[in-house]
Design an enzyme around this catalytic site. Sequence first.
Site, PDB file in Angstrom:
ATOM      1  N   GLY A  55      32.783  40.112  23.242  1.00 54.65           N
ATOM      2  CA  GLY A  55      31.834  39.561  24.598  1.00 54.65           C
ATOM      3  C   GLY A  55      31.573  37.714  23.765  1.00 54.65           C
ATOM      4  O   GLY A  55      32.082  38.038  22.659  1.00 54.65           O
ATOM      5  N   CYS A  82      34.626  43.980  17.017  1.00 52.56           N
ATOM      6  CA  CYS A  82      34.006  42.470  16.969  1.00 52.56           C
ATOM      7  C   CYS A  82      32.561  42.486  17.631  1.00 52.56           C
ATOM      8  O   CYS A  82      32.225  42.225  16.760  1.00 52.56           O
ATOM      9  CB  CYS A  82      34.971  41.236  18.551  1.00 52.56           C
ATOM     10  SG  CYS A  82      35.284  40.407  17.857  1.00 52.56           S
ATOM     11  N   TYR A  83      32.237  41.894  19.076  1.00 55.35           N
ATOM     12  CA  TYR A  83      30.859  41.272  18.883  1.00 55.35           C
ATOM     13  C   TYR A  83      30.171  42.606  18.399  1.00 55.35           C
ATOM     14  O   TYR A  83      28.740  42.096  18.098  1.00 55.35           O
ATOM     15  CB  TYR A  83      30.986  40.785  20.619  1.00 55.35           C
ATOM     16  CG  TYR A  83      29.555  40.702  20.992  1.00 55.35           C
ATOM     17  CD1 TYR A  83      29.148  38.966  20.346  1.00 55.35           C
ATOM     18  CD2 TYR A  83      28.241  40.891  21.333  1.00 55.35           C
ATOM     19  CE1 TYR A  83      27.870  38.596  20.729  1.00 55.35           C
ATOM     20  CE2 TYR A  83      27.079  40.399  21.572  1.00 55.35           C
ATOM     21  CZ  TYR A  83      26.874  39.631  21.507  1.00 55.35           C
ATOM     22  OH  TYR A  83      25.532  39.345  21.941  1.00 55.35           O
ATOM     23  N   HIS A 169      40.433  43.323  17.457  1.00 55.17           N
ATOM     24  CA  HIS A 169      40.192  44.594  18.718  1.00 55.17           C
ATOM     25  C   HIS A 169      41.621  45.653  18.529  1.00 55.17           C
ATOM     26  O   HIS A 169      42.375  45.610  18.835  1.00 55.17           O
ATOM     27  CB  HIS A 169      40.752  43.454  19.487  1.00 55.17           C
ATOM     28  CG  HIS A 169      39.553  43.037  19.749  1.00 55.17           C
ATOM     29  ND1 HIS A 169      38.272  42.847  20.757  1.00 55.17           N
ATOM     30  CD2 HIS A 169      38.819  41.228  19.057  1.00 55.17           C
ATOM     31  CE1 HIS A 169      37.581  41.977  21.043  1.00 55.17           C
ATOM     32  NE2 HIS A 169      38.706  40.789  20.409  1.00 55.17           N
ATOM     33  N   GLU A 171      41.448  47.984  20.718  1.00 57.40           N
ATOM     34  CA  GLU A 171      41.828  48.601  21.810  1.00 57.40           C
ATOM     35  C   GLU A 171      43.449  47.299  22.623  1.00 57.40           C
ATOM     36  O   GLU A 171      44.287  47.892  23.066  1.00 57.40           O
ATOM     37  CB  GLU A 171      41.549  48.265  23.113  1.00 57.40           C
ATOM     38  CG  GLU A 171      40.623  47.058  23.467  1.00 57.40           C
ATOM     39  CD  GLU A 171      39.367  46.281  22.210  1.00 57.40           C
ATOM     40  OE1 GLU A 171      39.788  46.699  20.931  1.00 57.40           O
ATOM     41  OE2 GLU A 171      38.936  45.380  22.314  1.00 57.40           O
ATOM     42  N   SER A 223      48.090  54.364  53.402  1.00 59.21           N
ATOM     43  CA  SER A 223      48.761  53.461  52.757  1.00 59.21           C
ATOM     44  C   SER A 223      50.219  53.689  52.441  1.00 59.21           C
ATOM     45  O   SER A 223      51.235  52.455  52.907  1.00 59.21           O
ATOM     46  CB  SER A 223      48.546  51.988  52.366  1.00 59.21           C
ATOM     47  OG  SER A 223      48.222  52.685  50.554  1.00 59.21           O
ATOM     48  N   GLY A 224      50.178  54.855  51.514  1.00 53.50           N
ATOM     49  CA  GLY A 224      52.273  54.865  51.331  1.00 53.50           C
ATOM     50  C   GLY A 224      51.741  54.324  50.015  1.00 53.50           C
ATOM     51  O   GLY A 224      52.393  54.713  49.168  1.00 53.50           O
ATOM     52  N   GLY A 225      50.663  53.640  49.192  1.00 51.58           N
ATOM     53  CA  GLY A 225      50.561  53.503  47.883  1.00 51.58           C
ATOM     54  C   GLY A 225      50.162  54.737  47.470  1.00 51.58           C
ATOM     55  O   GLY A 225      49.778  55.638  47.672  1.00 51.58           O
ATOM     56  N   VAL A 226      50.462  53.993  45.733  1.00 47.89           N
ATOM     57  CA  VAL A 226      50.310  55.244  44.940  1.00 47.89           C
ATOM     58  C   VAL A 226      49.283  55.758  45.141  1.00 47.89           C
ATOM     59  O   VAL A 226      48.287  57.453  45.075  1.00 47.89           O
ATOM     60  CB  VAL A 226      50.323  55.093  43.395  1.00 47.89           C
ATOM     61  CG1 VAL A 226      50.166  55.532  42.383  1.00 47.89           C
ATOM     62  CG2 VAL A 226      51.782  54.127  43.440  1.00 47.89           C
ATOM     63  N   ASP A 227      47.642  55.835  45.592  1.00 47.73           N
ATOM     64  CA  ASP A 227      46.024  56.195  45.470  1.00 47.73           C
ATOM     65  C   ASP A 227      45.976  56.425  46.669  1.00 47.73           C
ATOM     66  O   ASP A 227      45.577  57.785  46.797  1.00 47.73           O
ATOM     67  CB  ASP A 227      45.058  54.551  45.130  1.00 47.73           C
ATOM     68  CG  ASP A 227      45.329  53.508  44.002  1.00 47.73           C
ATOM     69  OD1 ASP A 227      46.221  54.222  42.980  1.00 47.73           O
ATOM     70  OD2 ASP A 227      44.645  53.054  44.132  1.00 47.73           O
ATOM     71  N   SER A 228      46.519  56.168  47.281  1.00 45.15           N
ATOM     72  CA  SER A 228      45.637  57.242  48.402  1.00 45.15           C
ATOM     73  C   SER A 228      46.910  58.353  49.005  1.00 45.15           C
ATOM     74  O   SER A 228      46.372  59.408  49.627  1.00 45.15           O
ATOM     75  CB  SER A 228      45.909  55.755  50.139  1.00 45.15           C
ATOM     76  OG  SER A 228      47.719  56.027  50.564  1.00 45.15           O
ATOM     77  N   SER A 229      47.877  57.847  48.287  1.00 51.36           N
ATOM     78  CA  SER A 229      49.211  59.382  48.597  1.00 51.36           C
ATOM     79  C   SER A 229      48.353  60.323  47.100  1.00 51.36           C
ATOM     80  O   SER A 229      48.219  61.347  48.308  1.00 51.36           O
ATOM     81  CB  SER A 229      50.477  58.400  47.315  1.00 51.36           C
ATOM     82  OG  SER A 229      51.349  57.743  49.002  1.00 51.36           O
ATOM     83  N   LYS A 370      44.240  53.555  36.634  1.00 50.55           N
ATOM     84  CA  LYS A 370      45.527  53.486  37.411  1.00 50.55           C
ATOM     85  C   LYS A 370      46.801  54.512  36.831  1.00 50.55           C
ATOM     86  O   LYS A 370      47.421  55.590  37.397  1.00 50.55           O
ATOM     87  CB  LYS A 370      46.411  51.921  37.269  1.00 50.55           C
ATOM     88  CG  LYS A 370      47.210  51.934  38.723  1.00 50.55           C
ATOM     89  CD  LYS A 370      47.114  51.831  40.050  1.00 50.55           C
ATOM     90  CE  LYS A 370      47.720  51.751  40.873  1.00 50.55           C
ATOM     91  NZ  LYS A 370      47.733  51.697  42.169  1.00 50.55           N
TER      92      LYS A 370
HETATM   93  N1  GLN Z   1      31.351  35.803  20.562  1.00 51.99           N
HETATM   94  C1  GLN Z   1      31.917  36.202  19.074  1.00 51.99           C
HETATM   95  C2  GLN Z   1      33.023  35.430  18.621  1.00 51.99           C
HETATM   96  O1  GLN Z   1      33.259  34.452  18.968  1.00 51.99           O
HETATM   97  C3  GLN Z   1      32.449  37.645  19.302  1.00 51.99           C
HETATM   98  C4  GLN Z   1      34.147  37.613  20.134  1.00 51.99           C
HETATM   99  C5  GLN Z   1      34.882  38.290  20.834  1.00 51.99           C
HETATM  100  O2  GLN Z   1      33.878  39.855  20.639  1.00 51.99           O
HETATM  101  N2  GLN Z   1      35.604  39.108  20.384  1.00 51.99           N
HETATM  102  O3  GLN Z   1      33.056  35.918  17.053  1.00 51.99           O
END
Ligand code: GLN
Length: 514
Positions: A55, A82-83, A169, A171, A223-229, A370
């Site tokens: 965050g 992180c945060y 991070h 992720e 619509s033919g898009g993925v979700d509605s199909s 998605k």
């Molecule tokens: N704001 C916090 C920092 O600057 C955390 C950052 C983050 O979660 N990417 O260290």
Amino acid sequence: MNREKIIVIDFGGQYNQLVARRVRECNVYCEIYSYKTELDKIRQMKPKGIILTGGPDSCYREGAASCERALFELGIPVLGLCYGAQLMMHVLGGHVCKAPVREYGRIEVTVNSSSPLFANVEKKTICWMSHNDYIERAAPGFEVIAHTPDCPVAAVQWKEKKLYGIQFHPEVLHTVEGTRMLSNFVYEVCGCAGDWRMDAFVDNTIKTIRERVGGGRVLCALSGGVDSSVAAVMLSKAVGDQLTCVFVDHGLLRKNEGDEVEEVFGPNGPYDLNFVRVNAQERFYGKLKGIEEPEQKRKIIGEEFIRVFEEEAKKIGAVDFLVQGTIYPDVVESGLGGESAVIKSHHNVGGLPDYVDFKEIIEPLRDLFKDEVRKAGLELGIPQKLVYRQPFPGPGLGIRIVGEVTAEKVRMVQEADAIYREEIAKAGLDKSIGQYFAALTNMRSVGVMGDERTYDYAVALRAVSTVDFMTAEVSQIPWDVLGKVANRIVNEVRNVSRVLYDVTGKPPATIEFE
Ligand code: GLN
């Protein structure tokens, strides 16, 4: 439903949806909730584990986004990212402050691989960092399990209490072994079984819908898009011919797309959808005549779509259920994260009308990202070609034609785009480039063809890829491929005499032109 789940508590980090997606890629279901969610509610959900996201705030700031100490005393494993890690330390008595050296980007982290979090992770591993603050001193009871030259506390654990925090991070894909770390958390620490699988999801959803609908009548806008199909096919498997699907061809689809949709979903296709195709091309072109302003074009297309749909719905008469292809990012972005309300506002994606006569809304894809919608589509036997089709904006080619839309301009952009896509596929690039399409600029320029002066349009080609969906980088398409595309376009598409390649990233540009 009582499925095993991990809860992601969102502190406003850029990558929070990515955290949930990565956990689901480990076959563990995961939902995102705001940090303001009551502790009691979290307890009642009986999560197998909790992940606190990153965050923008500083946890030591007065009034910063926070959580209760009791969150760490539920006996449920917690992983702070992180945060989230900083906050865990701050709340439990460690010390967090502004770091003497801020870290940003790929950084080599030295980990203690005897921690369950880092099982089978290399001792030195590249991770994605993005922080100004740092944990100067871990909270009592915690052991430091990773560091970098500038960050003495890059990860902590209190093994017995199943509390973990990492400064980087996992992720983000730049963290080379990030998925392994998340997988270690959900399996080694939380003891998840990994029961989130698309085949089971599809079967269960079909069963649930069948019970809910009973003998009722169901209407779906395709619509033919993925979700509605995917939503339509799921409904058809659940309730068969109680379903009617209305496909509005607004004349702003890609070349031959209307016919392709009809081939798959129409009466001669493999599904039983009571397919109604409305050919409203002329009507849309009429409404768009003389309109140049992008927002106005969007509004007109959206409203007209609703009008046409409404007229068709009236012919069908009252229905009990209306199907919408809402997906999880829509839910999260509308701030409704995880609320189990049946009805999300109707004004999502397709923005369907309130005044179609129906009693309830069915949103079969409401829990899916998605990539999961695509997997569900494949489970349902929808052709690959359809499931992996290029993303397409709601207003269609209407916003890939800069300025006024006319039938003639639609023809030009359709043909140019079809050539572009064909050559990209021929060059074997269609899987590696994220999104690519042709747009028609509003520019005419002087050219020469067959010794004669021409004054024709310029087509712009665009190709971008995105890792985090917030930013996009221009893809480097090989020069010879671009040359071939340009050559074919000016030769085969009447009234186009110039081809440009857009080398602008997002930001400052957007992916689409308007
Ligand atoms: N704001 C916090 C920092 O600057 C955390 C950052 C983050 O979660 N990417 O260290």
